[in-house]
Design a protein around this motif. Structure first.
Motif, PDB file in Angstrom:
ATOM      1  N   ILE A  13      -1.112   2.213  -6.029  1.00 46.33           N
ATOM      2  CA  ILE A  13      -2.089   1.430  -5.588  1.00 46.33           C
ATOM      3  C   ILE A  13      -1.680   0.251  -4.655  1.00 46.33           C
ATOM      4  O   ILE A  13      -0.719  -0.347  -5.172  1.00 46.33           O
ATOM      5  N   PRO A  14      -2.117   0.055  -3.505  1.00 41.68           N
ATOM      6  CA  PRO A  14      -1.727  -1.041  -2.558  1.00 41.68           C
ATOM      7  C   PRO A  14      -1.929  -2.255  -3.487  1.00 41.68           C
ATOM      8  O   PRO A  14      -2.904  -2.582  -4.002  1.00 41.68           O
ATOM      9  N   ALA A  15      -1.062  -3.238  -3.262  1.00 41.55           N
ATOM     10  CA  ALA A  15      -1.079  -4.558  -4.038  1.00 41.55           C
ATOM     11  C   ALA A  15      -1.473  -5.610  -2.885  1.00 41.55           C
ATOM     12  O   ALA A  15      -0.603  -5.975  -2.075  1.00 41.55           O
ATOM     13  N   ILE A  16      -2.603  -5.877  -2.878  1.00 41.04           N
ATOM     14  CA  ILE A  16      -3.158  -7.058  -1.764  1.00 41.04           C
ATOM     15  C   ILE A  16      -3.295  -8.145  -2.710  1.00 41.04           C
ATOM     16  O   ILE A  16      -4.309  -8.154  -3.453  1.00 41.04           O
ATOM     17  N   PRO A  17      -2.764  -9.608  -2.187  1.00 42.17           N
ATOM     18  CA  PRO A  17      -3.078 -10.573  -3.014  1.00 42.17           C
ATOM     19  C   PRO A  17      -4.278 -10.949  -2.772  1.00 42.17           C
ATOM     20  O   PRO A  17      -4.683 -10.813  -1.771  1.00 42.17           O
ATOM     21  N   GLN A  18      -5.138 -11.660  -3.760  1.00 45.02           N
ATOM     22  CA  GLN A  18      -6.383 -11.998  -3.439  1.00 45.02           C
ATOM     23  C   GLN A  18      -6.344 -13.409  -3.007  1.00 45.02           C
ATOM     24  O   GLN A  18      -6.642 -14.296  -3.509  1.00 45.02           O
ATOM     25  N   VAL A  19      -5.976 -13.434  -1.623  1.00 41.78           N
ATOM     26  CA  VAL A  19      -6.009 -14.632  -0.919  1.00 41.78           C
ATOM     27  C   VAL A  19      -6.830 -15.068  -0.023  1.00 41.78           C
ATOM     28  O   VAL A  19      -7.793 -15.853   0.052  1.00 41.78           O
ATOM     29  N   VAL A  20      -7.139 -13.934   0.905  1.00 44.41           N
ATOM     30  CA  VAL A  20      -8.331 -14.127   2.060  1.00 44.41           C
ATOM     31  C   VAL A  20      -9.588 -13.383   1.472  1.00 44.41           C
ATOM     32  O   VAL A  20      -9.238 -12.059   1.440  1.00 44.41           O
ATOM     33  N   PRO A  21     -10.845 -13.839   1.463  1.00 45.22           N
ATOM     34  CA  PRO A  21     -11.816 -13.189   1.167  1.00 45.22           C
ATOM     35  C   PRO A  21     -12.081 -12.167   2.277  1.00 45.22           C
ATOM     36  O   PRO A  21     -11.842 -12.239   3.352  1.00 45.22           O
ATOM     37  N   GLU A  22     -12.843 -11.165   1.800  1.00 47.68           N
ATOM     38  CA  GLU A  22     -13.274  -9.899   2.865  1.00 47.68           C
ATOM     39  C   GLU A  22     -14.130 -10.295   3.727  1.00 47.68           C
ATOM     40  O   GLU A  22     -14.195  -9.693   4.836  1.00 47.68           O
ATOM     41  N   ASP A  23     -14.996 -11.514   3.661  1.00 48.24           N
ATOM     42  CA  ASP A  23     -15.779 -11.855   4.669  1.00 48.24           C
ATOM     43  C   ASP A  23     -15.358 -13.142   5.513  1.00 48.24           C
ATOM     44  O   ASP A  23     -16.084 -13.720   6.158  1.00 48.24           O
ATOM     45  N   ALA A  24     -13.914 -13.154   5.617  1.00 48.88           N
ATOM     46  CA  ALA A  24     -13.411 -14.091   6.361  1.00 48.88           C
ATOM     47  C   ALA A  24     -13.418 -14.024   7.912  1.00 48.88           C
ATOM     48  O   ALA A  24     -12.763 -14.890   8.769  1.00 48.88           O
ATOM     49  N   GLY A  25     -13.820 -13.027   8.427  1.00 44.95           N
ATOM     50  CA  GLY A  25     -13.859 -12.638   9.798  1.00 44.95           C
ATOM     51  C   GLY A  25     -12.576 -12.090  10.424  1.00 44.95           C
ATOM     52  O   GLY A  25     -12.578 -12.165  11.562  1.00 44.95           O
ATOM     53  N   VAL A  26     -11.749 -11.460   9.469  1.00 46.46           N
ATOM     54  CA  VAL A  26     -10.420 -10.964  10.084  1.00 46.46           C
ATOM     55  C   VAL A  26     -10.124  -9.589   9.281  1.00 46.46           C
ATOM     56  O   VAL A  26     -10.651  -9.507   8.378  1.00 46.46           O
ATOM     57  N   ALA A  39      -3.865   1.443  17.002  1.00 47.11           N
ATOM     58  CA  ALA A  39      -4.831   1.892  15.993  1.00 47.11           C
ATOM     59  C   ALA A  39      -5.333   0.379  15.429  1.00 47.11           C
ATOM     60  O   ALA A  39      -6.692   0.662  14.562  1.00 47.11           O
ATOM     61  N   LEU A  40      -4.852  -0.521  15.741  1.00 47.88           N
ATOM     62  CA  LEU A  40      -5.459  -2.055  15.312  1.00 47.88           C
ATOM     63  C   LEU A  40      -6.282  -2.439  16.157  1.00 47.88           C
ATOM     64  O   LEU A  40      -6.374  -2.283  17.380  1.00 47.88           O
ATOM     65  N   PRO A  41      -7.283  -3.660  15.772  1.00 49.64           N
ATOM     66  CA  PRO A  41      -8.135  -4.125  16.660  1.00 49.64           C
ATOM     67  C   PRO A  41      -7.358  -4.897  17.578  1.00 49.64           C
ATOM     68  O   PRO A  41      -6.203  -5.280  17.256  1.00 49.64           O
ATOM     69  N   ALA A  42      -7.973  -5.151  18.619  1.00 39.44           N
ATOM     70  CA  ALA A  42      -7.049  -6.127  19.581  1.00 39.44           C
ATOM     71  C   ALA A  42      -6.865  -7.600  19.155  1.00 39.44           C
ATOM     72  O   ALA A  42      -7.726  -7.852  18.372  1.00 39.44           O
ATOM     73  N   GLY A  43      -5.910  -8.063  19.504  1.00 36.99           N
ATOM     74  CA  GLY A  43      -5.810  -9.690  19.167  1.00 36.99           C
ATOM     75  C   GLY A  43      -4.224  -9.668  18.308  1.00 36.99           C
ATOM     76  O   GLY A  43      -3.480  -8.814  18.083  1.00 36.99           O
ATOM     77  N   GLY A  44      -3.871 -10.839  17.848  1.00 35.59           N
ATOM     78  CA  GLY A  44      -2.682 -11.033  17.193  1.00 35.59           C
ATOM     79  C   GLY A  44      -2.630 -10.450  15.665  1.00 35.59           C
ATOM     80  O   GLY A  44      -3.792 -10.465  15.115  1.00 35.59           O
ATOM     81  N   VAL A  45      -1.844 -10.412  15.200  1.00 36.92           N
ATOM     82  CA  VAL A  45      -1.529  -9.934  13.911  1.00 36.92           C
ATOM     83  C   VAL A  45      -0.591 -10.751  13.145  1.00 36.92           C
ATOM     84  O   VAL A  45       0.536 -11.145  13.409  1.00 36.92           O
ATOM     85  N   LEU A  46      -1.270 -11.141  11.713  1.00 43.09           N
ATOM     86  CA  LEU A  46      -0.224 -11.535  10.786  1.00 43.09           C
ATOM     87  C   LEU A  46       0.395 -10.694  10.073  1.00 43.09           C
ATOM     88  O   LEU A  46      -0.614  -9.882   9.181  1.00 43.09           O
ATOM     89  N   VAL A  47       1.452 -10.584   9.759  1.00 43.39           N
ATOM     90  CA  VAL A  47       2.229  -9.554   8.877  1.00 43.39           C
ATOM     91  C   VAL A  47       2.854 -10.494   7.628  1.00 43.39           C
ATOM     92  O   VAL A  47       3.380 -11.343   7.766  1.00 43.39           O
ATOM     93  N   ALA A  72      -5.652 -19.212  16.809  1.00 42.70           N
ATOM     94  CA  ALA A  72      -4.303 -18.645  17.097  1.00 42.70           C
ATOM     95  C   ALA A  72      -4.438 -17.398  17.613  1.00 42.70           C
ATOM     96  O   ALA A  72      -3.450 -16.764  18.099  1.00 42.70           O
ATOM     97  N   GLY A  73      -5.645 -16.867  17.895  1.00 42.62           N
ATOM     98  CA  GLY A  73      -5.997 -15.497  18.373  1.00 42.62           C
ATOM     99  C   GLY A  73      -5.634 -14.560  17.164  1.00 42.62           C
ATOM    100  O   GLY A  73      -5.603 -13.280  17.455  1.00 42.62           O
ATOM    101  N   VAL A  74      -5.370 -14.461  15.845  1.00 44.55           N
ATOM    102  CA  VAL A  74      -5.156 -13.757  14.990  1.00 44.55           C
ATOM    103  C   VAL A  74      -6.418 -12.918  14.368  1.00 44.55           C
ATOM    104  O   VAL A  74      -7.418 -13.540  14.029  1.00 44.55           O
ATOM    105  N   THR A  75      -6.310 -11.752  14.617  1.00 47.04           N
ATOM    106  CA  THR A  75      -7.837 -10.655  14.323  1.00 47.04           C
ATOM    107  C   THR A  75      -7.216  -9.884  13.282  1.00 47.04           C
ATOM    108  O   THR A  75      -8.304  -9.472  12.545  1.00 47.04           O
ATOM    109  N   VAL A  76      -6.278  -9.764  12.971  1.00 57.89           N
ATOM    110  CA  VAL A  76      -5.773  -8.751  11.870  1.00 57.89           C
ATOM    111  C   VAL A  76      -4.655  -9.307  10.710  1.00 57.89           C
ATOM    112  O   VAL A  76      -3.601 -10.157  11.343  1.00 57.89           O
ATOM    113  N   ILE A  77      -4.868  -9.161   9.632  1.00 65.05           N
ATOM    114  CA  ILE A  77      -3.788  -9.470   8.654  1.00 65.05           C
ATOM    115  C   ILE A  77      -3.325  -8.062   7.901  1.00 65.05           C
ATOM    116  O   ILE A  77      -4.184  -7.373   7.581  1.00 65.05           O
TER     117      ILE A  77
END
Length: 454
Positions: A136-149, A162-170, A332-337
């Motif tokens: 099961i992917p372990a995703i920390p409960q840090v950023v809410p789902e409705d954060a717009g990213v 396959a990712l949406p356009a924009g910057g990516v925070l890995v 910062a133009g980040v659209t994906v985490i």
């Protein structure tokens, strides 16, 4: 409903389940492997498109079967899946695909387990949980789902397009995070990479791959993770022919580095001020291994080419010296985490006394606290190499030995009181017993034979 009887039921048809089947078959132990998808499905659909093995083909394999690529190359994810399919076919492994185990419960009043699956009910004397660590992917409960990213786990990443356009925070800079960040940067995406504590070995040194060095230095045999943790993030890659992961290099390709992701509030991600320290510790780990390799070469008189440039590190990137601790994502133009933050296990189907209060396996080298239940394929199950292809093979051998030992104990029947010295031989499973009458009339027993002495 009819019940199928089997001596050993193995749950999971990946590298652990296939290895377990091979060793059980070699010992003549009846078994069935239950796999909910296809053989080695996680390699097919649970990885990104360009993934290759982190170890070269000569190393990451089972004994007796080579990969379809040359020994020093790194097999692709699909080649690895095909490898296990071919191996399972070669050994005629009794694998039932497309079947899910829904519950395992201990029998009441007799040995063995009641196993419920979507393909019927089994009565099994032993159960091996070989589902591995990537459940099961372990995703920390840090950023809410409705954060717009847009948020996704590395398991669901396929390629930059396959990712949406924009910057990516890995988030996460182990093997997965560092490789994905590099791929995104090479594709022209704006990338931020959150770097936490990690181990950073050289991909190769003095003409030998790091897997070879770990072997000759005895590091694969470590039984306790460095620092005592359950898992150590290792920044290593077989991508692009195999390169040493260096965050300075990633920074030179345009990747912005930050420390550990700590919190999120009002559109802003907050990072720990630990980036420089994490890079320094990774460098120390890297340089320390080079020194260990040099000492090994000198001590054993090996004729391996010197590589002094490997000790030369570029200056720290600007982000490490003046770290960003807050990042306003939209600005910062980040659209994906992309969360490269590992996995957690799910043993909700294993309803026996083999798990702690948090649902984590309780075992010693794969032998669980519930007699008759075994774990296989987990990181550090017995040693550092346990979750690697060749490591799980050795752990499976050990588990098969333990199962055979228990079979021999169950086959034993008391001989009773005998007159004089006699030896009673029983044909079942090489288990024999010797009894001796002493002068005081008491009877002593001792087990003899290959099966009893393992």
């Amino acid at each position: 409903m009819s019940v199928q009887s089997v001596e050993v039921l193995v749950v999971g048809g990946g590298q652990a389940g296939v290895a377990m089947s091979a060793h059980l078959s070699e010992r003549g132990i009846s078994h069935v492997v239950i796999e909910r998808d296809r053989i080695a499905e996680a390699w097919r659909t649970g990885r990104w498109d360009s993934l290759v093995a982190n170890g070269p083909a000569w190393h990451d394999r089972f004994p007796g079967q080579e990969h379809t690529v040359a020994g020093d190359l790194f097999p692709t994810k699909d080649q690895i899946a095909e490898y296990f399919e071919r191996f399972a076919e070669r050994i005629n492994a009794p694998i039932r695909i497309g079947v899910t185990v829904t519950a395992v419960r201990k029998h009441i009043g007799r040995a063995g387990f009641h196993v419920e699956t979507t393909g019927g009910v089994y009565d099994a004397r032993f159960v091996v949980a070989a589902t591995g660590p990537f459940q099961i992917p372990a995703i920390p409960q840090v950023v809410p789902e409705d954060a717009g990213v847009h948020q996704l786990h590395s398991r669901d990443y396929r390629n930059p397009e396959a990712l949406p356009a924009g910057g990516v925070l890995v988030v996460g800079a182990g093997a997965s995070g560092s490789q994905i960040a590099d791929e995104l940067a090479r594709a022209g995406r704006d990338v931020w990479l959150a770097v936490g504590p990690h181990s950073r070995p050289p991909r190769s040194y003095r003409g030998r791959d790091f897997t070879w060095w770990l072997g000759v230095l005895g590091l694969w045999e470590q039984t306790t993770p460095p620092g005592g943790g359950d898992h150590v993030t290792i920044a290593v890659s077989g991508a692009n022919g195999g390169e040493t992961v260096d965050f300075r290099t990633l920074a030179s390709r345009g990747v912005r580095l930050v420390g550990r992701a700590e919190a999120y509030s009002d559109g802003t991600m907050h990072f720990a001020p630990d980036l420089l320290n994490n890079i320094e510790r990774g460098d120390a780990d890297y340089l320390g291994m080079l020194e260990d390799c040099d000492r090994y070469v000198e001590r054993n008189g090996l004729d391996l080419p010197e590589e002094p440039d490997a000790f030369v590190l570029d200056p720290y990137p600007p982000d490490a010296l003046d770290p960003v601790q807050e990042l306003e994502l939209l600005e910062a133009g980040v659209t994906v985490i992309l969360w490269a933050t590992g996995y957690r296990t799910d043993y909700s189907w294993l309803q026996v006394d083999a798990l702690d209060a948090e649902g984590r396996p309780q075992h010693e080298r794969g032998i669980s606290t519930e007699p008759g239940v075994y774990f296989l394929g987990l990181p550090w199950l017995s040693r550092r190499g346990s979750s690697f292809i060749w490591g799980v093979w050795n752990d499976a051998r050990f588990i098969s030995e333990q199962i055979e030992i228990q079979r021999n104990y169950f086959a034993y029947e008391p001989c009773g009181r005998l007159d004089g010295d006699e030896r009673i031989e029983r044909p079942s499973d090489d288990l024999t017993a010797s009894t001796t009458n002493s002068d005081d009339g008491s009877v002593s027993y001792r087990a003899v034979g290959e099966g009893a002495l393992r």
